[in-house]
Design a protein around this motif. Structure first.
Motif: not given
Length: 530
Positions: A242, A247, A254, A258, A279, A283, A291, A295
């Motif tokens: 990460l 990453w 990811k 998540s 992280p 993202l 992405n 995030g």
């Protein structure tokens, strides 16, 4: 297949009998004592690691199948046995190393950073590898579950060593992605179920969060089996991948991060906040919309499930605000939608909502609510893309409601946006118009003393909307009725704000409008209460 035959087939022996085995390799293993498990596991790990470099894919798959048969045929007392030289920590480390070596066989090939998602052929060998590895680990967890009654603390230590990498593997292949197939997803689901059964966890959330801290301490004092969450151990496994530099090399990390984060709610999220925020911010700051959205969803989940005091500590909330605010300048509708939703909750952490301030209170200085609303209205005025207009329109009513009487600061801009959006059709559901009518309702309720000078403009727009909607043959009856009801409601509120509405309505030429419009206007002209 019997255990002794399997050990012989894998060419495993104890250190005490290695010399005799080397002199007569054809001699069957049953004549020698069965080697301790702590000697077998490192040898299996070495064979797996060596097979990555030397053996073919079929040979490695065959080796994994033999390891699975070994777990199925062996007695749990031998698999998890402890002697005078073998403590529980050493046994847990040995099994953790073997699990890591197995999972390494199903690892995704690395990608080039900033090159976009690789094609499906990049992962064509991964599903079959993952299926065989999941099957082998499933057998291990089943045997570990059989050892439940006698394992005690040693079993819990071993399970906590094996569970995190197994969880990462299972979640990686539960997703419908380019590196999975229906067979690998089914194998991953079985592995996750075996893991939950082995540890007595009810569901993934219970696995990650564990039991409440107070109950855990009481049960530990009583020798019970209350467990703490595994999210920290999961992050230990994911942390090397990460980092900022790595990453993007693994597409799955990811999703695992998540997916695991979104299962955890308060109060289990707060202790790991320093490890979860970086992280998520990484993202959300990426240029690829998928992405960025991932995030932002992680950040939104953190905001909702973390106490405000924790977010305000170390200026975390301000960092989140700045990271989200800059995304309002993007042209990606999906990104703006999740950002506006997240900001709506984050603003409550940073400041009190303007609508909560009573009128006798001193004048409030413009804050972050004003900044977000001002930028939102600025973008709405100039926006011509239908998708973006719908996103902006759906978010604006909540911000207007949050502002309360402080919307008077933005009244001219709100008026221009409302008039502009009500004039443009948005078939077939007319979401933008319905949202703008909701905005107008909230504005009239909160800023009614400032409406007298705007009656002519607003009333003319609302009457034109009634005429357009009543004569639009493309609208379905339900949408037409919603629009007309909302419009009449706005006219009634406008009538409550000013005494000039009734005289203006009486000037409407009944010969130029449909009976449906006349019927709607009649409900306004007969109202006497203001």
């Amino acid at each position: 297949m019997e255990l002794s035959s399997l050990l012989h087939q894998l060419q495993l022996s104890s250190s005490s009998s290695s010399s005799s085995s080397s002199s007569s390799p054809e001699k069957p293993l049953p004549s020698h004592p069965r080697p301790p498990i702590t000697e077998v596991l490192p040898q299996l790990q070495e064979k797996l690691i060596g097979s990555y470099k030397k053996a073919s894919d079929c040979e490695t798959t065959a080796l994994i199948g033999q390891i699975e048969q070994l777990f199925q045929a062996a007695d749990p007392h031998w698999l998890f046995s402890l002697d005078s030289t073998n403590q529980s920590a050493g046994l847990a480390a040995a099994y953790g190393g073997l699990a890591a070596a197995l999972i390494g066989r199903a690892a995704l090939p690395l990608c080039e950073p900033d090159s976009g998602p690789p094609p499906a052929r990049h992962y064509q060998e991964v599903p079959n590898r993952a299926r065989s590895v999941c099957s082998a680990l499933n057998a291990l967890l089943d045997r570990l579950g059989d050892w439940e009654r006698e394992g005690g603390a040693a079993r819990r230590s071993l399970l906590r060593s094996v569970a995190p990498p197994c969880w990462v593997l299972a979640v990686t292949h539960l997703q419908v992605e380019a590196w999975t197939s229906s067979a690998s997803r089914q194998a991953a689901a079985r592995l996750q179920g075996a893991l939950l059964r082995a540890g007595g966890w009810r569901d993934p959330a219970h696995f990650l969060m564990g039991d409440e801290r107070e109950e855990e301490e009481e049960e530990e004092e009583e020798g019970g089996r209350k467990s703490r969450g595994m999210l920290g151990e999961i992050l230990d496994v994911l942390q090397p991948e990460l980092s900022k530099d790595r990453w993007q090399q693994c597409e799955a990390v990811k999703f695992v991060f998540s997916w695991s984060l979104l299962q955890v709610t308060r109060p289990s999220l707060s202790p790991l906040l320093p490890r979860l925020l970086p992280p998520s911010l990484l993202l959300s700051d990426h240029y690829r919309p998928e992405n960025c959205m991932l995030g932002v969803r992680c950040l939104h989940h953190i905001v909702v499930n973390t106490p405000a005091a924790e977010l305000l500590q170390y200026n975390r909330a301000e960092v989140l605000y700045q990271a989200l605010y800059k995304h309002l300048y993007t042209t990606e509708a999906a990104v703006i939608q999740v950002v506006l939703s997240c900001l709506l909750d984050l603003l409550l952490v940073l400041e009190k909502p303007p609508s909560s301030l009573a009128p006798p209170s001193p004048p409030r200085r413009p804050g972050r609510h004003d900044d977000v609303l001002r930028l939102l209205l600025t973008h709405m005025e100039a926006e011509h893309k239908v998708v973006l207009r719908r996103v902006y329109a759906s978010a604006l009513p909540q911000y207007i409601e949050r502002m309360g009487i402080a919307v008077c600061r933005h009244l001219r801009r709100v008026e221009r946006v409302v008039l502009g959006y009500l004039e443009v059709r948005d078939p077939p559901e007319e979401r933008s118009r319905l949202a703008m009518l909701k905005v107008l309702e909230e504005t009239l309720k909160n800023a009614w003393p400032r409406m007298d000078s705007r009656v002519c403009v607003l009333l003319r727009c609302l009457l034109r909307l009634l005429l357009d909607v009543s004569s639009d043959s493309e609208l379905c009856d339900s949408v037409r009725q919603q629009l007309m009801n909302r419009t009449v409601c706005c006219i009634k509120l406008l009538d409550s704000c000013s005494h000039t509405v009734q005289p203006l309505l009486q000037q409407v030429d009944s010969s130029c409008v449909s009976p449906a419009v006349l019927s709607c206007l009649a409900t306004v002209t007969t109202a006497t209460q203001r």
